[in-house]
Design an enzyme around this catalytic site. Structure first.
Site, PDB file in Angstrom:
ATOM      1  N   GLY A  29       0.808  -1.220   0.000  1.00 20.66           N
ATOM      2  CA  GLY A  29       0.000   0.000   0.000  1.00 20.66           C
ATOM      3  C   GLY A  29       0.832   1.258   0.000  1.00 20.66           C
ATOM      4  O   GLY A  29       2.023   1.245  -0.281  1.00 20.66           O
ATOM      5  N   HIS A  52       4.471   1.573  -7.963  1.00 16.95           N
ATOM      6  CA  HIS A  52       3.390   0.573  -7.934  1.00 16.95           C
ATOM      7  C   HIS A  52       2.471   0.749  -9.140  1.00 16.95           C
ATOM      8  O   HIS A  52       2.054  -0.215  -9.771  1.00 16.95           O
ATOM      9  CB  HIS A  52       2.521   0.740  -6.675  1.00 16.95           C
ATOM     10  CG  HIS A  52       3.251   0.592  -5.385  1.00 16.95           C
ATOM     11  ND1 HIS A  52       3.430   1.636  -4.512  1.00 16.95           N
ATOM     12  CD2 HIS A  52       3.821  -0.477  -4.807  1.00 16.95           C
ATOM     13  CE1 HIS A  52       4.083   1.223  -3.448  1.00 16.95           C
ATOM     14  NE2 HIS A  52       4.340  -0.060  -3.597  1.00 16.95           N
ATOM     15  N   GLN A  65      12.192  -3.617  -9.842  1.00 18.63           N
ATOM     16  CA  GLN A  65      13.644  -3.845  -9.737  1.00 18.63           C
ATOM     17  C   GLN A  65      14.249  -3.093  -8.546  1.00 18.63           C
ATOM     18  O   GLN A  65      15.334  -3.413  -8.086  1.00 18.63           O
ATOM     19  CB  GLN A  65      14.296  -3.416 -11.058  1.00 18.63           C
ATOM     20  CG  GLN A  65      15.818  -3.516 -11.114  1.00 18.63           C
ATOM     21  CD  GLN A  65      16.343  -4.941 -10.892  1.00 18.63           C
ATOM     22  OE1 GLN A  65      15.634  -5.900 -11.116  1.00 18.63           O
ATOM     23  NE2 GLN A  65      17.574  -5.048 -10.425  1.00 18.63           N
ATOM     24  N   GLN A  82      14.880  -8.901  -3.347  1.00 19.19           N
ATOM     25  CA  GLN A  82      13.548  -9.514  -3.202  1.00 19.19           C
ATOM     26  C   GLN A  82      13.151 -10.230  -4.496  1.00 19.19           C
ATOM     27  O   GLN A  82      12.639 -11.352  -4.471  1.00 19.19           O
ATOM     28  CB  GLN A  82      12.536  -8.419  -2.859  1.00 19.19           C
ATOM     29  CG  GLN A  82      11.084  -8.855  -2.949  1.00 19.19           C
ATOM     30  CD  GLN A  82      10.125  -7.821  -2.382  1.00 19.19           C
ATOM     31  OE1 GLN A  82      10.021  -7.687  -1.176  1.00 19.19           O
ATOM     32  NE2 GLN A  82       9.420  -7.100  -3.224  1.00 19.19           N
TER      33      GLN A  82
HETATM   34  O1  PAF Z   1       7.696  -5.227  -2.024  1.00 22.16           O
HETATM   35  C1  PAF Z   1       6.773  -5.173  -1.185  1.00 22.16           C
HETATM   36  O2  PAF Z   1       6.003  -4.227  -1.107  1.00 22.16           O
HETATM   37  C2  PAF Z   1       6.585  -6.340  -0.244  1.00 22.16           C
HETATM   38  O3  PAF Z   1       7.807  -6.870   0.152  1.00 22.16           O
HETATM   39  C3  PAF Z   1       5.660  -7.441  -0.790  1.00 22.16           C
HETATM   40  C4  PAF Z   1       6.248  -8.086  -2.026  1.00 22.16           C
HETATM   41  C5  PAF Z   1       4.298  -6.849  -1.127  1.00 22.16           C
HETATM   42  C6  PAF Z   1       5.465  -8.530   0.269  1.00 22.16           C
HETATM   43  O4  PAF Z   1       4.913  -8.034   1.430  1.00 22.16           O
END
Ligand code: PAF
Length: 282
Positions: free
Chosen positions: A31, A37, A148, A153
């Site tokens: 969020g 995003h 990226q 992650q």
């Molecule tokens: O990148 C993020 O915002 C978080 O690490 C994710 C992938 C939504 C997991 O909580």
């Protein structure tokens, strides 16, 4: 746009969509949506029939001294932005749904989770992979979209998906930056005005590294030293790490070759920022 709060309902929607042969694109988020995003949601819209966005501030990926409680949240604004960017289903599960009492299963990607960020944020990636594994099982996407900006992650989730045979494709989109070069992050809101000016030095140091590498430098020690000098010349900066690693194994490289990842975590004031650049070295 449909708002779904229950895991069961989300799973039922996904099963029905898959029966109809629809391609589900999934953008997991915590969020406080920003342009990074939204670029993922727009990309998902182009590549999928239905776009599912999740919003869940995942307590499991925050350390005890980290900012879980103060992490920015604005569901009303997020709902509007997600709808406008092309989200079809906004999945907002509660903490109780995701982690009911006596929850005890975890997903951990060994080695990759213990290096770089993992050295400074113990348990962080175990929290990420556990929640992402759950979200993949709930949403059942064909395509999952990540930025990226969170390079480690991405590598870890790709490995998890491969090792656990998730039947989906992971799509990685470039880091979105402010005109100054500062990588967008929900945490940028913590930066005071002077700190925001300082924070652009992270990207400047990555660009410096890139230009030094393009001129033929392959000694990672020298490159990192140059970057450290640049960053520490700015006020209120503390470096957690700067590393040059293989982009897939995340193992440190003394001499650069192949595809390399230059990554860093730097405190500007009390805000910890990360950034990275992936480069092909000839
Ligand atoms: O990148 C993020 O915002 C978080 O690490 C994710 C992938 C939504 C997991 O909580």
């Amino acid at each position: 746009m449909k708002i779904v709060k229950s895991i069961k309902e989300m799973q039922e929607i996904s099963i029905a969509l898959k029966r109809k042969g629809k391609i589900i694109g999934f953008v997991p988020t915590m969020g406080y949506l920003h342009e990074g995003h939204l670029s993922l949601i727009r990309l998902a819209k182009k590549k999928s029939d239905i776009v599912v966005v999740s919003i869940f501030v995942n307590p499991m990926q925050f350390g005890p001294k980290e900012d879980f409680k103060r992490y920015p949240r604005d569901l009303k604004r997020d709902t509007k932005l997600a709808r406008k960017a092309g989200c079809d289903v906004l999945f907002i599960p509660s903490q109780k749904q995701i982690y009911p009492d006596r929850f005890s299963a975890h997903v951990n990607v060994e080695k990759l989770s213990d290096t770089l960020e993992g050295k400074f944020r113990s348990g962080h990636f175990k929290g990420v992979t556990t929640v992402v594994a759950k979200l993949f099982n709930i949403v059942q996407p064909d395509l999952a979209f990540f930025g990226q900006k969170d390079a480690q992650q991405v590598v870890i989730i790709q490995k998890m998906a491969q090792d656990l045979n998730y039947n989906l494709k992971i799509i990685v989109a470039p880091t979105v930056r402010e005109p100054s070069g500062l990588a967008l992050s929900s945490r940028n809101i913590y930066l005071a005005e002077d700190e925001r000016k300082t924070a652009k030095v992270l990207f400047e140091s990555l660009q410096k590294a890139q230009s030094v590498i393009e001129q033929g430098e392959t000694n990672s020690f020298k490159i990192i030293h140059e970057m450290e000098k640049m960053i520490l010349s700015k006020p209120k900066t503390i470096i957690d790490y700067i590393a040059i690693t293989d982009s897939k194994t995340l193992e440190p490289l003394e001499k650069l070759s192949g595809e390399v990842l230059i990554s860093m975590a730097v405190f500007v004031g009390s805000t910890r920022l990360i950034d990275n650049l992936k480069l092909k070295v000839k």
